[in-house]
Write an enzyme that holds these catalytic residues in place. Structure first.
Site, mmCIF file in Angstrom:
data_model
loop_
_atom_site.group_PDB
_atom_site.id
_atom_site.type_symbol
_atom_site.label_atom_id
_atom_site.label_comp_id
_atom_site.label_asym_id
_atom_site.label_seq_id
_atom_site.Cartn_x
_atom_site.Cartn_y
_atom_site.Cartn_z
ATOM 1 N N HIS A 92 0.831 -1.217 0.000
ATOM 2 C CA HIS A 92 0.000 0.000 0.000
ATOM 3 C C HIS A 92 0.861 1.261 0.000
ATOM 4 C CE1 HIS A 92 -3.307 -2.732 1.158
ATOM 5 N NE2 HIS A 92 -2.378 -3.264 1.929
ATOM 6 N N SER A 107 14.058 22.245 -16.256
ATOM 7 C CA SER A 107 12.833 23.015 -16.485
ATOM 8 C C SER A 107 13.197 24.331 -17.150
ATOM 9 C CB SER A 107 12.152 23.264 -15.133
ATOM 10 O OG SER A 107 11.358 24.430 -15.207
ATOM 11 N N LYS A 167 15.368 22.312 -11.213
ATOM 12 C CA LYS A 167 14.723 21.042 -11.558
ATOM 13 C C LYS A 167 15.633 20.054 -12.275
ATOM 14 C CE LYS A 167 11.096 19.964 -10.840
ATOM 15 N NZ LYS A 167 9.757 20.221 -11.380
ATOM 16 N N GLU A 192 9.179 8.843 -16.993
ATOM 17 C CA GLU A 192 7.775 9.244 -17.161
ATOM 18 C C GLU A 192 7.287 8.935 -18.585
ATOM 19 O OE1 GLU A 192 7.127 13.141 -14.501
ATOM 20 O OE2 GLU A 192 8.835 13.256 -15.812
#
Ligand code: ARG
Length: 466
Positions: free
Chosen positions: A155, A276, A282, A289
């Site tokens: 979980h 970024s 960043k 992804e």
């Protein structure tokens, strides 16, 4: 006018020509198409259906066309509709009369699926190789990280500590099943449809076994209707690609989470990160992804083919022309994802210290403390409740088990002795899970050997592909 235009008075409209053409997709099958036509022509001559001189001219003409396409010196014309027409028209233009005989005893219906089967085999073999390479990477990393411990989760909550090697090997097993699925898709494609002609076979005395052998197929499809209309092998490939993409996506999801400031378990190398345009600090895990994101497209291709197939009567229907774009897209997407994942893993840094620090919180020893009580005679359900109370005490005080004094333990149960401190040791907890397939170093070393054996098996399979 098209090569099939004899019974027509006018050509198709320009718009319908473009709509009906599959050339933009199937031009990528030119190797397979030429290979198939050579095998067919050689067999026609062998069977006395065309002359050997014609077959020789056909084979030479096809070789020169292939050479020109390879060199980028061939201009495809959308009016040719598909790769079969493009090659045949060019063959006739180059060698004349003999070229008009290549399509004897053949239809585009058996021709196209022969080409597609050859391509599916090639794509499946290459996916098998890429899966194998990724598994080799996971095995290498597991060896390197054999002493690294991190919290295991259920979980996404701290559960019990596990070895990073154990965690990585879980993926090695998933990709092992993917290898098997790609191999099954390869075998499903490995049957020859050539000689089924349009749908019913042909009155020419073809030797289907000869072309099957020549093209490297394991056998001949026994029913001509099935031969021209079956696309199960593509569904198998698409399904295998979808499951593999799902495994890649799950691994990506973990890596993305692990790379957050909150976890700090992994850092991607600069080659596999992006910045970024506005936030200078960043370092984004874009490629993990993206692999995760592309999974949706791969699933979509599987769905598309399933839906395309569902209402088709026997035998060939033009709907089947929609079978190839998804095959190429899924295979290329998963191939690139597998290769990228392997390189990304090899260049990332796992932070053993952060993983170890995370193991110090979240009550990872809870099950072991309960087991301690069980070993001293308490029924497990009761022990579970006692440890539950201890967790509550910790929650109220804002500490972990290590922050409790012996009196705190004894207040919950008289069974606790001073040796309870030893039970809290994370390395001991890991080492105790020594069941087959467990996370103890000894069990993981055993598992590593099993993975190694599967890698050897896979190498033998890859070496034996036709
Ligand atoms: N371009 C077609 C396809 O990909 C080739 C087969 C055409 N056959 C036909 N009967 N129109 O399916």
């Amino acid at each position: 006018m098209a090569l099939w235009g004899g019974r027509f008075e006018a050509g198709v409209a320009e718009t319908t020509q473009a709509f009906g053409a599959s050339l933009p997709v199937d031009r990528h099958l030119y190797h397979e198409d030429i290979q198939g036509s050579k095998a067919h022509a050689t067999m026609l001559a062998q069977q006395g259906i065309i002359s050997h001189d014609d077959a020789d001219a056909i084979v030479a003409g096809l070789t020169s066309i292939e050479h020109d396409i390879d060199a980028g010196a061939f201009t495809f014309d959308i009016n040719d509709e598909d790769i079969h027409m493009a090659v045949e028209r060019e063959l006739i233009a180059r060698i004349g009369e003999a070229g008009k005989r290549v399509h004897t005893g053949r239809s585009r219906n058996d021709q196209v699926v022969t080409d597609t089967r050859l391509a599916a085999k090639r794509l499946a073999a290459s996916l098998m190789q890429a899966t194998h390479t990724l598994r080799t990477t996971l095995h290498t990393l597991a060896q390197q990280e054999k002493d690294t411990v991190l919290p295991g989760y259920t979980h996404l909550q701290h559960a019990q500590p596990v070895l990073l090697a154990h965690h990585l090997l879980a993926y090695a097993w998933m990709f092992k099943r993917d290898f098997t699925r790609f191999y099954e898709a390869y075998q499903a494609a490995n049957m020859s449809s050539l000689g089924a002609a349009a749908l019913a076979g042909t009155s020419y005395p073809l030797n289907r076994r000869m072309t099957a052998y020549e093209l490297g197929f394991a056998d001949v499809i026994p029913n001509s209707l099935d031969a021209v209309s079956d696309r199960d092998f593509l569904l198998d490939l698409q399904y295998a690609a979808s499951v593999c993409a799902m495994h890649l996506s799950r691994l990506c999801e973990e890596l993305v989470i692990w790379s957050t400031s909150e976890f700090g378990f992994v850092t991607f190398s600069d080659e596999f990160s992006t910045g970024s345009s506005i936030m200078p600090q960043k370092k984004n895990p874009d490629f993990a992804e993206l692999i995760r994101g592309k999974t949706g497209r791969v699933y979509g291709n599987l769905m598309q083919l399933l839906v395309t197939m569902k209402g088709l009567p026997l035998a060939y229907n033009k709907d089947l022309q929609e079978d190839k774009a998804g095959m190429f897209d899924s295979a290329h997407t998963v191939q690139a994802s597998l290769e990228l994942m392997s390189d990304m893993l090899l260049t990332c840094t796992f932070h053993a210290d952060a993983m170890w620090a995370a193991c110090q919180s979240g009550y990872l020893a809870a099950t072991d403390i309960a087991d301690y009580l069980v070993k001293r005679g308490m029924p497990f359900r009761e022990a579970h409740a006692v440890v539950g109370q201890l967790v509550l005490v910790c929650e109220q005080r804002g500490c972990d088990f290590a922050g409790l004094a012996l009196e705190d333990f004894r207040r919950a149960s008289e069974c606790f002795e001073a040796d309870i401190v030893g039970e809290l040791d994370i390395a001991r907890i890991v080492a105790a899970r020594n069941t087959e397939g467990g996370t103890a170093p000894e069990a993981v070393a055993q598992q590593m050997k099993l993975v190694r054996a599967t890698l050897v098996e896979e190498e033998a399979i890859l070496g034996g592909l036709s």
